[in-house]
Design a protein around this motif. Sequence first.
Motif, PDB file in Angstrom:
ATOM      1  N   THR A   5      -2.544 -56.573 -55.764  1.00 64.86           N
ATOM      2  CA  THR A   5      -1.086 -56.544 -55.860  1.00 64.86           C
ATOM      3  C   THR A   5      -0.495 -55.633 -54.788  1.00 64.86           C
ATOM      4  OG1 THR A   5      -1.204 -56.960 -58.229  1.00 64.86           O
ATOM      5  CG2 THR A   5       0.849 -56.039 -57.397  1.00 64.86           C
ATOM      6  N   LYS A   6      -1.114 -54.491 -54.546  1.00 64.05           N
ATOM      7  CA  LYS A   6      -0.630 -53.565 -53.528  1.00 64.05           C
ATOM      8  C   LYS A   6      -0.723 -54.182 -52.135  1.00 64.05           C
ATOM      9  CE  LYS A   6      -1.418 -49.215 -55.901  1.00 64.05           C
ATOM     10  NZ  LYS A   6      -2.070 -47.931 -55.879  1.00 64.05           N
ATOM     11  N   LYS A   8      -0.655 -57.380 -51.417  1.00 63.94           N
ATOM     12  CA  LYS A   8       0.360 -58.429 -51.345  1.00 63.94           C
ATOM     13  C   LYS A   8       1.744 -57.820 -51.128  1.00 63.94           C
ATOM     14  CE  LYS A   8      -0.555 -62.182 -53.421  1.00 63.94           C
ATOM     15  NZ  LYS A   8      -0.834 -63.240 -54.370  1.00 63.94           N
ATOM     16  N   GLN A   9       2.039 -56.715 -51.810  1.00 66.99           N
ATOM     17  CA  GLN A   9       3.325 -56.033 -51.629  1.00 66.99           C
ATOM     18  C   GLN A   9       3.451 -55.479 -50.214  1.00 66.99           C
ATOM     19  OE1 GLN A   9       3.230 -53.221 -54.867  1.00 66.99           O
ATOM     20  NE2 GLN A   9       4.241 -54.634 -56.288  1.00 66.99           N
ATOM     21  N   GLU A  10       2.350 -54.956 -49.679  1.00 67.45           N
ATOM     22  CA  GLU A  10       2.352 -54.438 -48.311  1.00 67.45           C
ATOM     23  C   GLU A  10       2.645 -55.566 -47.321  1.00 67.45           C
ATOM     24  OE1 GLU A  10      -0.797 -52.637 -45.054  1.00 67.45           O
ATOM     25  OE2 GLU A  10      -1.295 -52.473 -47.169  1.00 67.45           O
ATOM     26  N   MET A  12       4.275 -58.376 -47.859  1.00 67.08           N
ATOM     27  CA  MET A  12       5.670 -58.770 -48.009  1.00 67.08           C
ATOM     28  C   MET A  12       6.596 -57.755 -47.335  1.00 67.08           C
ATOM     29  SD  MET A  12       5.708 -60.257 -51.899  1.00 67.08           S
ATOM     30  CE  MET A  12       7.480 -60.257 -51.985  1.00 67.08           C
ATOM     31  N   ALA A  13       6.321 -56.477 -47.511  1.00 69.28           N
ATOM     32  CA  ALA A  13       7.161 -55.427 -46.934  1.00 69.28           C
ATOM     33  C   ALA A  13       7.119 -55.465 -45.404  1.00 69.28           C
ATOM     34  CB  ALA A  13       6.715 -54.058 -47.448  1.00 69.28           C
ATOM     35  N   LYS A  16       9.060 -58.494 -44.169  1.00 68.93           N
ATOM     36  CA  LYS A  16      10.490 -58.293 -44.397  1.00 68.93           C
ATOM     37  C   LYS A  16      11.072 -57.312 -43.379  1.00 68.93           C
ATOM     38  CE  LYS A  16      13.579 -57.924 -48.277  1.00 68.93           C
ATOM     39  NZ  LYS A  16      13.678 -57.791 -49.723  1.00 68.93           N
ATOM     40  N   HIS A  31      -1.572 -62.150 -45.997  1.00 68.70           N
ATOM     41  CA  HIS A  31      -2.250 -61.419 -47.068  1.00 68.70           C
ATOM     42  C   HIS A  31      -3.764 -61.534 -46.909  1.00 68.70           C
ATOM     43  CE1 HIS A  31      -4.013 -61.233 -51.193  1.00 68.70           C
ATOM     44  NE2 HIS A  31      -3.415 -60.071 -51.121  1.00 68.70           N
TER      45      HIS A  31
END
Length: 85
Positions: A5-6, A8-10, A12-13, A16, A31
């Motif tokens: 999850t971390k 994937k969040q990285e 996305m960030a 963005k 990812h």
Amino acid sequence: MEKETKVKQEAMAQLKRKGIRMTPQRLAIYHYFLANRNHPTIAEIQQSLREVYPAVSTATIYNTIRFLKQEGLIKEMGFTDSASL
């Protein structure tokens, strides 16, 4: 699972921050690179993504990799054989 999850969040960030439009396939490919510190072939990436995106095409993977390289998010590693990324 928490590490996944971390990562994937990285991904996305980072996309963005650069103002990059996030398609599900683009995010999945980026990812993959963040989660796997190996030097994959296109076939390895495609096989990994097929579980979630069964219709992902080779062209989509090539185009996304080219785009991610242009944006400076990944680097190509040259090897002596024809399979390299």
